[in-house]
Design a protein around this motif. Sequence first.
Motif, mmCIF file in Angstrom:
data_model
loop_
_atom_site.group_PDB
_atom_site.id
_atom_site.type_symbol
_atom_site.label_atom_id
_atom_site.label_comp_id
_atom_site.label_asym_id
_atom_site.label_seq_id
_atom_site.Cartn_x
_atom_site.Cartn_y
_atom_site.Cartn_z
ATOM 1 N N GLU A 121 -7.563 -5.360 -5.954
ATOM 2 C CA GLU A 121 -6.841 -4.755 -4.821
ATOM 3 C C GLU A 121 -6.794 -3.232 -4.917
ATOM 4 O O GLU A 121 -6.492 -2.567 -3.940
ATOM 5 C CB GLU A 121 -5.409 -5.296 -4.749
ATOM 6 C CG GLU A 121 -5.348 -6.727 -4.266
ATOM 7 C CD GLU A 121 -3.940 -7.281 -4.323
ATOM 8 O OE1 GLU A 121 -3.054 -6.698 -3.692
ATOM 9 O OE2 GLU A 121 -3.740 -8.293 -5.017
ATOM 10 N N VAL A 122 -7.060 -2.671 -6.107
ATOM 11 C CA VAL A 122 -7.009 -1.204 -6.215
ATOM 12 C C VAL A 122 -8.073 -0.541 -5.343
ATOM 13 O O VAL A 122 -7.927 0.616 -4.968
ATOM 14 C CB VAL A 122 -7.156 -0.676 -7.672
ATOM 15 C CG1 VAL A 122 -6.004 -1.147 -8.541
ATOM 16 C CG2 VAL A 122 -8.491 -1.043 -8.278
ATOM 17 N N LEU A 137 -11.053 4.787 -4.537
ATOM 18 C CA LEU A 137 -10.013 3.811 -4.206
ATOM 19 C C LEU A 137 -9.364 4.277 -2.907
ATOM 20 O O LEU A 137 -8.860 5.403 -2.833
ATOM 21 C CB LEU A 137 -8.996 3.738 -5.349
ATOM 22 C CG LEU A 137 -9.632 3.538 -6.745
ATOM 23 C CD1 LEU A 137 -8.566 3.530 -7.831
ATOM 24 C CD2 LEU A 137 -10.468 2.269 -6.800
ATOM 25 N N VAL A 138 -9.375 3.441 -1.879
ATOM 26 C CA VAL A 138 -8.982 3.882 -0.529
ATOM 27 C C VAL A 138 -7.737 3.130 -0.054
ATOM 28 O O VAL A 138 -7.834 1.991 0.396
ATOM 29 C CB VAL A 138 -10.138 3.647 0.480
ATOM 30 C CG1 VAL A 138 -9.813 4.319 1.807
ATOM 31 C CG2 VAL A 138 -11.467 4.136 -0.074
ATOM 32 N N LEU A 139 -6.596 3.786 -0.170
ATOM 33 C CA LEU A 139 -5.348 3.130 0.239
ATOM 34 C C LEU A 139 -4.813 3.740 1.527
ATOM 35 O O LEU A 139 -5.250 4.810 1.956
ATOM 36 C CB LEU A 139 -4.281 3.274 -0.851
ATOM 37 C CG LEU A 139 -4.623 2.793 -2.252
ATOM 38 C CD1 LEU A 139 -3.374 2.771 -3.126
ATOM 39 C CD2 LEU A 139 -5.263 1.414 -2.244
ATOM 40 N N GLY A 140 -3.849 3.079 2.140
ATOM 41 C CA GLY A 140 -3.187 3.584 3.337
ATOM 42 C C GLY A 140 -1.942 4.383 2.964
ATOM 43 O O GLY A 140 -1.668 4.607 1.782
ATOM 44 N N SER A 146 3.128 -2.258 1.773
ATOM 45 C CA SER A 146 2.238 -3.263 1.176
ATOM 46 C C SER A 146 1.162 -2.629 0.298
ATOM 47 O O SER A 146 0.510 -3.320 -0.481
ATOM 48 C CB SER A 146 1.597 -4.121 2.266
ATOM 49 O OG SER A 146 0.970 -3.304 3.219
ATOM 50 N N TRP A 147 0.975 -1.305 0.396
ATOM 51 C CA TRP A 147 0.016 -0.646 -0.497
ATOM 52 C C TRP A 147 0.612 -0.407 -1.889
ATOM 53 O O TRP A 147 -0.094 0.026 -2.806
ATOM 54 C CB TRP A 147 -0.447 0.693 0.087
ATOM 55 C CG TRP A 147 -1.334 0.497 1.280
ATOM 56 C CD1 TRP A 147 -1.049 0.809 2.567
ATOM 57 C CD2 TRP A 147 -2.647 -0.093 1.285
ATOM 58 N NE1 TRP A 147 -2.094 0.445 3.380
ATOM 59 C CE2 TRP A 147 -3.088 -0.106 2.620
ATOM 60 C CE3 TRP A 147 -3.482 -0.621 0.299
ATOM 61 C CZ2 TRP A 147 -4.324 -0.628 2.987
ATOM 62 C CZ3 TRP A 147 -4.712 -1.143 0.661
ATOM 63 C CH2 TRP A 147 -5.112 -1.134 1.995
ATOM 64 N N ALA A 151 -1.162 0.631 -5.460
ATOM 65 C CA ALA A 151 -0.871 1.981 -5.953
ATOM 66 C C ALA A 151 -0.259 1.927 -7.355
ATOM 67 O O ALA A 151 -0.601 2.730 -8.230
ATOM 68 C CB ALA A 151 0.082 2.691 -4.988
ATOM 69 N N SER A 152 0.641 0.965 -7.581
ATOM 70 C CA SER A 152 1.274 0.892 -8.902
ATOM 71 C C SER A 152 0.259 0.458 -9.958
ATOM 72 O O SER A 152 0.299 0.914 -11.099
ATOM 73 C CB SER A 152 2.491 -0.034 -8.889
ATOM 74 O OG SER A 152 2.133 -1.338 -8.499
#
Length: 323
Positions: A121-122, A137-140, A146-147, A151-152
């Motif tokens: 999921e990272v 790594l592409v997060l919102g 929910s990210w 992130a953690s």
Amino acid sequence: MRHLITGGAGFIGSHLAEHLVSGGDEVFVIDDLSTGRVEHLRSLRDHPRFTLATQPLLSGGLLRERAEWADCIHHLAAVVGIRRRLQNPLEALRVNLRGTAAVLDAAGEGGTRVLLASTGEVYGKSAARLLTEEEDLVLGPTTRGSWGFAASRILDELEALAWHEERRLPVTVVRLFNTTGPRQRALHGGVLPTFVRQAIAGEPLTVHGNGAQVRTFACVREVVACWDRLAATPQSVGEVYNLGSDDEVSIRDLATLVTEVVRSSSTIETVPHAAVYPAGYEEAPRRVPSLTKLEGEIGLRPVAPIRRIVEGLVAHERQRVEA
Ligand code: UDP
């Protein structure tokens, strides 16, 4: 060898415990039974090389004591299942961040080897066809809680790698992709146990969204064999590895496959994301790991094809339902 497994009463942790004990090693498990279960370790209950402590990871001095005792710490304790994580985001964050910090601090005292379970999921919403470990790594945004889980885990990875960089702690980060097999429970929202349960019960299979999202599913026994090999490979220290299958399948095709294997008359229903996830929840359209680095290092990778995995799960679930 002596192993400490955090989260060892969970789905993957219990398979790892069995694998290590059957290989002749000694295993100590710490699990708070939040999602783990004592029954998962039934086969090891009276084994002289196995001990289970059912308590929170961060209470008392047990973690430090056992970190000193162990030759290797396998840190698998985490909040499992998308439902629980979305309902308890704070718990999911704290377990990841505080748990990993405590494990690394304890390991740091004696320089104990650590394998940290991270997650595929990272990679977030990366559009890469095959995810290599060097991919961005592409997060919102953080306003979409929910990210938080991804992130953690990224912070956990960075902390582990910093321990290696600055203090030469022998850590390896393992990004687990969807893993499946006996003891994985539909209760936690995982798609395969959910579909298998629905198909056997003759209920509609609930495909979220249009079902075009792509995942891979690895057999847990193969995953723990690779994990153990990584732990025993000195060259893996200070490195990050993907661990999963690369046999990709769309969720819609997975639903069809499950109904075929079960010979179920269940229909396949499409459920909009908005009906099952909080507003703003985004999910990865595609998550397929590159296994080149893993295989290059240990000469092994999960190879069971998805059909065989589904057949095994269906046989196991039928036995469980009839028992
Ligand atoms: N999913 C689904 N129906 C379900 C449960 C999950 O279609 O009853 C979908 C989910 O939206 C995701 C995929 O199956 O696209 C895999 O979900 P899971 O929670 O098992 O793992 P993820 O890969 O999302 O971490």
